[in-house]
Design an enzyme around this catalytic site. Sequence first.
Site, PDB file in Angstrom:
ATOM      1  N   HIS A  67      -4.838  41.914  21.636  1.00 26.91           N
ATOM      2  CA  HIS A  67      -5.880  42.910  21.397  1.00 26.91           C
ATOM      3  C   HIS A  67      -6.151  44.498  21.445  1.00 26.91           C
ATOM      4  O   HIS A  67      -5.485  44.823  22.421  1.00 26.91           O
ATOM      5  CB  HIS A  67      -7.661  42.016  21.564  1.00 26.91           C
ATOM      6  CG  HIS A  67      -8.263  42.448  22.747  1.00 26.91           C
ATOM      7  ND1 HIS A  67      -7.519  41.730  24.304  1.00 26.91           N
ATOM      8  CD2 HIS A  67      -8.928  43.065  23.631  1.00 26.91           C
ATOM      9  CE1 HIS A  67      -8.098  41.693  24.816  1.00 26.91           C
ATOM     10  NE2 HIS A  67      -9.023  42.285  24.159  1.00 26.91           N
TER      11      HIS A  67
ATOM     12  N   HIS B 123      -8.607  46.207  22.865  1.00 23.35           N
ATOM     13  CA  HIS B 123      -9.355  46.632  23.538  1.00 23.35           C
ATOM     14  C   HIS B 123      -8.561  47.193  24.722  1.00 23.35           C
ATOM     15  O   HIS B 123      -7.373  47.770  24.871  1.00 23.35           O
ATOM     16  CB  HIS B 123      -9.659  45.649  24.086  1.00 23.35           C
ATOM     17  CG  HIS B 123     -11.655  45.408  24.244  1.00 23.35           C
ATOM     18  ND1 HIS B 123     -12.029  44.135  24.132  1.00 23.35           N
ATOM     19  CD2 HIS B 123     -12.398  46.161  22.957  1.00 23.35           C
ATOM     20  CE1 HIS B 123     -13.073  44.044  23.186  1.00 23.35           C
ATOM     21  NE2 HIS B 123     -13.379  45.386  22.494  1.00 23.35           N
TER      22      HIS B 123
ATOM     23  N   ASP C 216      -8.253  38.157  25.292  1.00 24.92           N
ATOM     24  CA  ASP C 216      -9.165  37.677  25.935  1.00 24.92           C
ATOM     25  C   ASP C 216      -9.912  36.663  25.342  1.00 24.92           C
ATOM     26  O   ASP C 216      -9.925  36.573  24.185  1.00 24.92           O
ATOM     27  CB  ASP C 216     -10.295  39.235  25.936  1.00 24.92           C
ATOM     28  CG  ASP C 216      -9.878  39.641  26.675  1.00 24.92           C
ATOM     29  OD1 ASP C 216      -8.513  39.550  28.010  1.00 24.92           O
ATOM     30  OD2 ASP C 216     -10.125  41.112  27.438  1.00 24.92           O
TER      31      ASP C 216
ATOM     32  N   HIS D 235      -7.700  38.039  34.756  1.00 24.25           N
ATOM     33  CA  HIS D 235      -8.623  38.320  34.187  1.00 24.25           C
ATOM     34  C   HIS D 235      -9.230  38.413  34.737  1.00 24.25           C
ATOM     35  O   HIS D 235     -10.844  37.357  34.515  1.00 24.25           O
ATOM     36  CB  HIS D 235      -8.711  38.539  31.956  1.00 24.25           C
ATOM     37  CG  HIS D 235      -9.207  39.224  31.390  1.00 24.25           C
ATOM     38  ND1 HIS D 235     -10.652  39.653  31.865  1.00 24.25           N
ATOM     39  CD2 HIS D 235      -8.500  40.453  31.417  1.00 24.25           C
ATOM     40  CE1 HIS D 235     -10.812  40.271  30.689  1.00 24.25           C
ATOM     41  NE2 HIS D 235      -9.793  41.043  30.345  1.00 24.25           N
TER      42      HIS D 235
ATOM     43  N   HIS E 200     -13.270  36.254  19.807  1.00 21.49           N
ATOM     44  CA  HIS E 200     -13.358  37.001  21.131  1.00 21.49           C
ATOM     45  C   HIS E 200     -14.211  38.644  20.343  1.00 21.49           C
ATOM     46  O   HIS E 200     -14.484  37.917  19.118  1.00 21.49           O
ATOM     47  CB  HIS E 200     -12.135  37.816  21.477  1.00 21.49           C
ATOM     48  CG  HIS E 200     -12.637  39.092  22.810  1.00 21.49           C
ATOM     49  ND1 HIS E 200     -12.960  39.158  23.925  1.00 21.49           N
ATOM     50  CD2 HIS E 200     -12.153  40.134  23.277  1.00 21.49           C
ATOM     51  CE1 HIS E 200     -13.209  40.204  24.973  1.00 21.49           C
ATOM     52  NE2 HIS E 200     -12.402  40.885  24.028  1.00 21.49           N
TER      53      HIS E 200
ATOM     54  N   ASP F 165      -8.139  48.201  27.856  1.00 20.80           N
ATOM     55  CA  ASP F 165      -7.476  47.772  29.301  1.00 20.80           C
ATOM     56  C   ASP F 165      -6.769  46.946  29.143  1.00 20.80           C
ATOM     57  O   ASP F 165      -5.836  46.922  30.033  1.00 20.80           O
ATOM     58  CB  ASP F 165      -8.831  46.912  30.119  1.00 20.80           C
ATOM     59  CG  ASP F 165      -9.156  45.550  29.574  1.00 20.80           C
ATOM     60  OD1 ASP F 165      -9.787  45.734  28.142  1.00 20.80           O
ATOM     61  OD2 ASP F 165      -9.082  44.637  29.564  1.00 20.80           O
ATOM     62  N   HIS F 166      -6.239  46.550  27.302  1.00 18.29           N
ATOM     63  CA  HIS F 166      -5.373  45.881  27.652  1.00 18.29           C
ATOM     64  C   HIS F 166      -4.404  46.861  26.604  1.00 18.29           C
ATOM     65  O   HIS F 166      -3.072  46.272  25.976  1.00 18.29           O
ATOM     66  CB  HIS F 166      -5.536  44.792  26.488  1.00 18.29           C
ATOM     67  CG  HIS F 166      -6.370  43.429  27.119  1.00 18.29           C
ATOM     68  ND1 HIS F 166      -5.208  42.814  27.508  1.00 18.29           N
ATOM     69  CD2 HIS F 166      -7.301  43.829  27.289  1.00 18.29           C
ATOM     70  CE1 HIS F 166      -6.811  42.021  28.068  1.00 18.29           C
ATOM     71  NE2 HIS F 166      -7.579  42.178  28.328  1.00 18.29           N
TER      72      HIS F 166
END
Length: 307
Positions: A63, A65, A212, A270, A141, A67-68
């Site tokens: 996805h 976000h 996530d 995670h 998510h 942090d990914h």
Amino acid sequence: MEFVFLGTGAGVPSKGRNVSAIALQLLEERGQTWLFDCGEATQHQILHTSVRPRRIEKIFITHLHGDHIFGLPGLLGSRSFQGGTTPLTVYGPKGIKQFIEVALSVSTTHVKYPLEVVEITEEGTVFEDNEFYVETKRLSHGIECFGYRIVEKDIQGALLVDKLLEMGVKPGPIFKRLKDGEVVELEDGTILNGNEFIGPPQKGRIITILGDTRYCEASRELAQDADVLVHEATFAAEDEQQAYDYFHSTSKQAASIALQANAKRLILTHISSRYQGDTYKELLKEARELFSNTEIATDLKSFPVEK
């Protein structure tokens, strides 16, 4: 086949954990590496491992976000600077193509190898060749997020050499023809069907890597009969409501998915930065109460996947 966890934290980097990135080393299987997510500083983490950017063949983004994905433009550029010339394909939700194109364009980063970006708009098979196929489903998510099921196709059984030798068949080109399933006539007129001299196939492995997600049915379906399930465990069981509110899972929920799906092994990742030092071991304890074959990933740790 081997996992190398490059980042195992949640949301933001901490002193002990970088943000999300997992390398699946397929060196024996195809001489390549597949990367799952690419948070900031992923390429720096790679420097401490045996992973080689030039060998990265595919990158699967769960996805969008930060942090990914914030490490993706830098890694793509460095792969080119370091002499990478082989094609690379990035898979991810709608928007990943725009993110890559804008980041590379604004920074005037020139990639000198063939780069393909595949935006996933439907669940199902996103990649297949003679060795593997990859399936995906939407998870639960806050934004569109996918989980990946990597299936290694069954491997052809070995040629039954001893059986052929007992029949007086001498080694040579005929062995290859028989292994290819050909029908071969010997000099004395004997007819041999290659399929009768092949041992049982070796079952391929199944790997499930989830992005996530809340506890959801799609996670169980993707993890069904997996040899290894990689599942997020952002929170402890006591924070289940908070996990739900923020579209995440607890370690116990991850264990429940592994149990329901008949997975063989569970690796937790995670991990929230609230679990500093050895406090993360409480997450492991909670998961093992439900699913004993559970491990928790730490940055730069490797996990072989046996056949």
